[in-house]
Scaffold this motif. Structure first.
Motif, PDB file in Angstrom:
ATOM      1  N   ILE A   1       0.859  -1.189   0.000  1.00  0.00           N
ATOM      2  CA  ILE A   1       0.000   0.000   0.000  1.00  0.00           C
ATOM      3  C   ILE A   1       0.893   1.237   0.000  1.00  0.00           C
ATOM      4  N   ALA A   2       0.344   2.353  -0.435  1.00  0.00           N
ATOM      5  CA  ALA A   2       1.025   3.644  -0.340  1.00  0.00           C
ATOM      6  C   ALA A   2       0.126   4.619   0.416  1.00  0.00           C
ATOM      7  N   ALA A   3       0.725   5.395   1.307  1.00  0.00           N
ATOM      8  CA  ALA A   3       0.032   6.493   1.979  1.00  0.00           C
ATOM      9  C   ALA A   3       0.532   7.794   1.356  1.00  0.00           C
ATOM     10  N   LEU A   4      -0.401   8.703   1.071  1.00  0.00           N
ATOM     11  CA  LEU A   4      -0.059   9.918   0.332  1.00  0.00           C
ATOM     12  C   LEU A   4      -0.633  11.154   1.000  1.00  0.00           C
ATOM     13  N   VAL A   5       0.153  12.215   1.009  1.00  0.00           N
ATOM     14  CA  VAL A   5      -0.328  13.539   1.395  1.00  0.00           C
ATOM     15  C   VAL A   5      -0.209  14.431   0.172  1.00  0.00           C
ATOM     16  N   ASN A   6      -1.351  14.865  -0.346  1.00  0.00           N
ATOM     17  CA  ASN A   6      -1.405  15.725  -1.526  1.00  0.00           C
ATOM     18  C   ASN A   6      -1.653  17.150  -1.027  1.00  0.00           C
ATOM     19  N   HIS A   7      -0.586  17.922  -0.909  1.00  0.00           N
ATOM     20  CA  HIS A   7      -0.711  19.267  -0.345  1.00  0.00           C
ATOM     21  C   HIS A   7      -1.598  20.175  -1.205  1.00  0.00           C
TER      22      HIS A   7
ATOM     23  N   GLU B   1      -8.706  21.338   3.860  1.00  0.00           N
ATOM     24  CA  GLU B   1      -8.877  20.207   4.766  1.00  0.00           C
ATOM     25  C   GLU B   1      -7.542  19.507   4.950  1.00  0.00           C
ATOM     26  N   GLN B   2      -7.510  18.588   5.866  1.00  0.00           N
ATOM     27  CA  GLN B   2      -6.309  17.784   6.120  1.00  0.00           C
ATOM     28  C   GLN B   2      -6.653  16.326   5.815  1.00  0.00           C
ATOM     29  N   ARG B   3      -6.690  16.023   4.535  1.00  0.00           N
ATOM     30  CA  ARG B   3      -7.082  14.690   4.085  1.00  0.00           C
ATOM     31  C   ARG B   3      -5.879  13.964   3.498  1.00  0.00           C
ATOM     32  N   GLY B   4      -5.648  12.767   3.961  1.00  0.00           N
ATOM     33  CA  GLY B   4      -4.634  11.923   3.357  1.00  0.00           C
ATOM     34  C   GLY B   4      -5.273  10.960   2.373  1.00  0.00           C
ATOM     35  N   PHE B   5      -4.453  10.238   1.651  1.00  0.00           N
ATOM     36  CA  PHE B   5      -4.937   9.305   0.640  1.00  0.00           C
ATOM     37  C   PHE B   5      -4.177   7.989   0.734  1.00  0.00           C
ATOM     38  N   PHE B   6      -4.784   6.940   0.209  1.00  0.00           N
ATOM     39  CA  PHE B   6      -4.072   5.679   0.029  1.00  0.00           C
ATOM     40  C   PHE B   6      -4.196   5.259  -1.421  1.00  0.00           C
TER      41      PHE B   6
ATOM     42  N   TRP C   1       0.575   6.517   9.558  1.00  0.00           N
ATOM     43  CA  TRP C   1       1.531   7.435   8.932  1.00  0.00           C
ATOM     44  C   TRP C   1       0.849   8.759   8.581  1.00  0.00           C
ATOM     45  N   LEU C   2      -0.372   8.674   8.037  1.00  0.00           N
ATOM     46  CA  LEU C   2      -1.113   9.874   7.678  1.00  0.00           C
ATOM     47  C   LEU C   2      -1.498  10.681   8.918  1.00  0.00           C
ATOM     48  N   ALA C   3      -1.946   9.996   9.955  1.00  0.00           N
ATOM     49  CA  ALA C   3      -2.311  10.689  11.193  1.00  0.00           C
ATOM     50  C   ALA C   3      -1.097  11.402  11.789  1.00  0.00           C
ATOM     51  N   ASP C   4       0.055  10.762  11.731  1.00  0.00           N
ATOM     52  CA  ASP C   4       1.284  11.393  12.244  1.00  0.00           C
ATOM     53  C   ASP C   4       1.660  12.626  11.431  1.00  0.00           C
ATOM     54  N   LYS C   5       1.204  12.680  10.186  1.00  0.00           N
ATOM     55  CA  LYS C   5       1.431  13.850   9.329  1.00  0.00           C
ATOM     56  C   LYS C   5       0.382  14.936   9.552  1.00  0.00           C
ATOM     57  N   GLY C   6      -0.555  14.683  10.483  1.00  0.00           N
ATOM     58  CA  GLY C   6      -1.581  15.677  10.777  1.00  0.00           C
ATOM     59  C   GLY C   6      -2.855  15.539   9.987  1.00  0.00           C
ATOM     60  N   MET C   7      -3.025  14.418   9.270  1.00  0.00           N
ATOM     61  CA  MET C   7      -4.230  14.226   8.477  1.00  0.00           C
ATOM     62  C   MET C   7      -5.388  13.763   9.363  1.00  0.00           C
ATOM     63  N   ASP C   8      -6.588  14.230   9.016  1.00  0.00           N
ATOM     64  CA  ASP C   8      -7.790  13.905   9.797  1.00  0.00           C
ATOM     65  C   ASP C   8      -8.618  12.786   9.174  1.00  0.00           C
ATOM     66  N   ALA C   9      -8.410  12.509   7.900  1.00  0.00           N
ATOM     67  CA  ALA C   9      -9.213  11.507   7.196  1.00  0.00           C
ATOM     68  C   ALA C   9      -8.386  10.908   6.073  1.00  0.00           C
ATOM     69  N   MET C  10      -8.860   9.775   5.551  1.00  0.00           N
ATOM     70  CA  MET C  10      -8.149   9.062   4.489  1.00  0.00           C
ATOM     71  C   MET C  10      -9.134   8.737   3.366  1.00  0.00           C
TER      72      MET C  10
END
Length: 379
Positions: free
Chosen positions: A73-79, A87-92, A114-123
């Motif tokens: 899997i990949a976890a992504l933060v699209n700034h 919003e603070q949304r991460g992606f997989f 990993w996303l939560a540690d980056k400050g994301m609130d949702a995936m």
């Protein structure tokens, strides 16, 4: 006895090779699977630099039982997405897994943490790596191969995803069109196309071979401007536009394109690509040393195309100009020898486009799904 599950972040070049190789294991014996273009896949996960990641972050993970890799899997933060939607949304994305719920859940948990540690609130996902590229989990339509640049997965994947607590947020549809249907097209629709073209004095043309790069950039510019109010959409960056333009140069056939103008001003663009998947399957995703040559030499024998996008500037979107833009392609498509087409993907929430497509007689043949989950449990 089942071997202990291990999940870890990809760090070494050895791990990268394992990550990229997994689909060949997952889909062994599946006649409908089409391998990814290997060099392109390396870029999409940032193992080789890609301009998307100038404004995004990614962390890939692997799951194994003993010496056998069973998932990724990949976890992504699209700034850019988070700025666009405040919003603070991460992606997989790039999710592949054996039919192993423990492994799937472990991978989703690793990505979520990993996303939560980056400050994301949702995936949200799957996106590979965003809605401008391949995205969505196939949930209906497993009976035939995907069309070029569309995703594919085993039928058990939705259960793996939903068991983690990810819930549907939006469906994406693929519509099939038999070009023989055009002989029996609704006369009312044909009248509307001709009347709109006459009323607005619309001129349409294919992409120019002479000015190909500038026309591709023109299409991508209209694409960016036309989708500003579309669900989940984030514009391509200038660097992405440049990169996409160069990649598309070898794949585009001008017959599958259309640019619409009113009084010399480009207001709409339609972009189709031949369905290269049968050829990609033959070369097993390897473009080098001779894969490119086989793609170029074999494309004249392809009978299917995918209409990727039809875009009209916002101020013209309520007047049926999208259908006028598409209409230019039809005679050229028939002359080229095409017999089938796919319109994909179309958002479930895009009622205007869906109504026009369905009125023309196209049928939904595949449904892809995007999922959301809150990350409060991982804070």
């Amino acid at each position: 006895m089942t071997e202990t599950l291990k999940i870890w972040p990809v760090q070494s070049s050895k791990d990268q090779k394992k990550f990229l190789a997994l689909p060949w294991q997952i889909y062994q014996g599946d006649e409908n699977w089409v391998p990814p273009i290997r060099s392109h896949q390396r870029e999409m996960v940032n193992f080789k630099p890609h301009p998307f990641y100038q404004d995004a972050e990614i962390q890939t993970f692997l799951a194994a039982r003993g010496d056998k890799i069973v998932g990724r899997i990949a976890a992504l933060v699209n700034h850019a997405h988070n700025r666009q939607f405040d919003e603070q949304r991460g992606f997989f994305g790039f999710f592949e897994c054996e039919d192993d719920q423990e492994a799937a859940t472990g991978l989703f948990e690793a990505a979520a943490k990993w996303l939560a540690d980056k400050g994301m609130d949702a995936m949200r996902g799957p996106v590979n790596p965003s809605l401008n590229y391949e995205c969505g989990l196939l949930v209906e339509g497993f009976d035939c191969p995907p069309t070029f640049m569309m995703t594919y997965n085993r039928p058990y994947y939705p259960a793996l995803v939903e068991s983690f607590g990810l819930a549907k947020v939006e469906d994406l549809y693929a519509y099939d069109v038999e070009l023989s249907m055009l002989d029996n097209i609704d006369p009312k629709l044909k009248f509307v196309v001709e009347e709109v073209a006459r009323r607005f004095e619309v001129e349409t043309r294919p992409l120019s071979r002479k000015n190909f790069m500038s026309d591709v950039r023109l299409f991508l510019d209209i694409y960016n401007k036309s989708l500003v109010n579309t669900w989940g959409y984030v514009p391509l960056s200038e660097a992405e536009i440049d990169h996409q333009s160069k990649q598309l140069r070898m794949l585009v056939t001008p017959e599958m394109t259309s640019i619409a103008s009113i009084k010399g001003k480009p207001i709409g663009a339609c972009f189709g690509l031949l369905d290269y998947n049968p050829l990609i399957k033959k070369i097993d995703g390897k473009l080098f040393p001779f894969g490119w040559l086989r793609l170029l030499m074999g494309r004249r024998h392809l009978k299917r195309a995918r209409l990727l996008s039809t875009n009209v500037l916002p101020e013209y979107q309520r007047w049926g100009l999208g259908v006028v833009t598409i209409y230019r392609i039809l005679p050229d498509a028939l002359k080229f020898g095409l017999t089938e087409g796919e319109l994909s993907w179309v958002l479930e929430s895009n009622q205007l486009s869906r109504a026009s497509i369905e009125r023309g007689g196209a049928q939904i043949t595949k449904t892809y799904r995007l999922y959301d989950r809150d990350l409060a449990d991982f804070k």
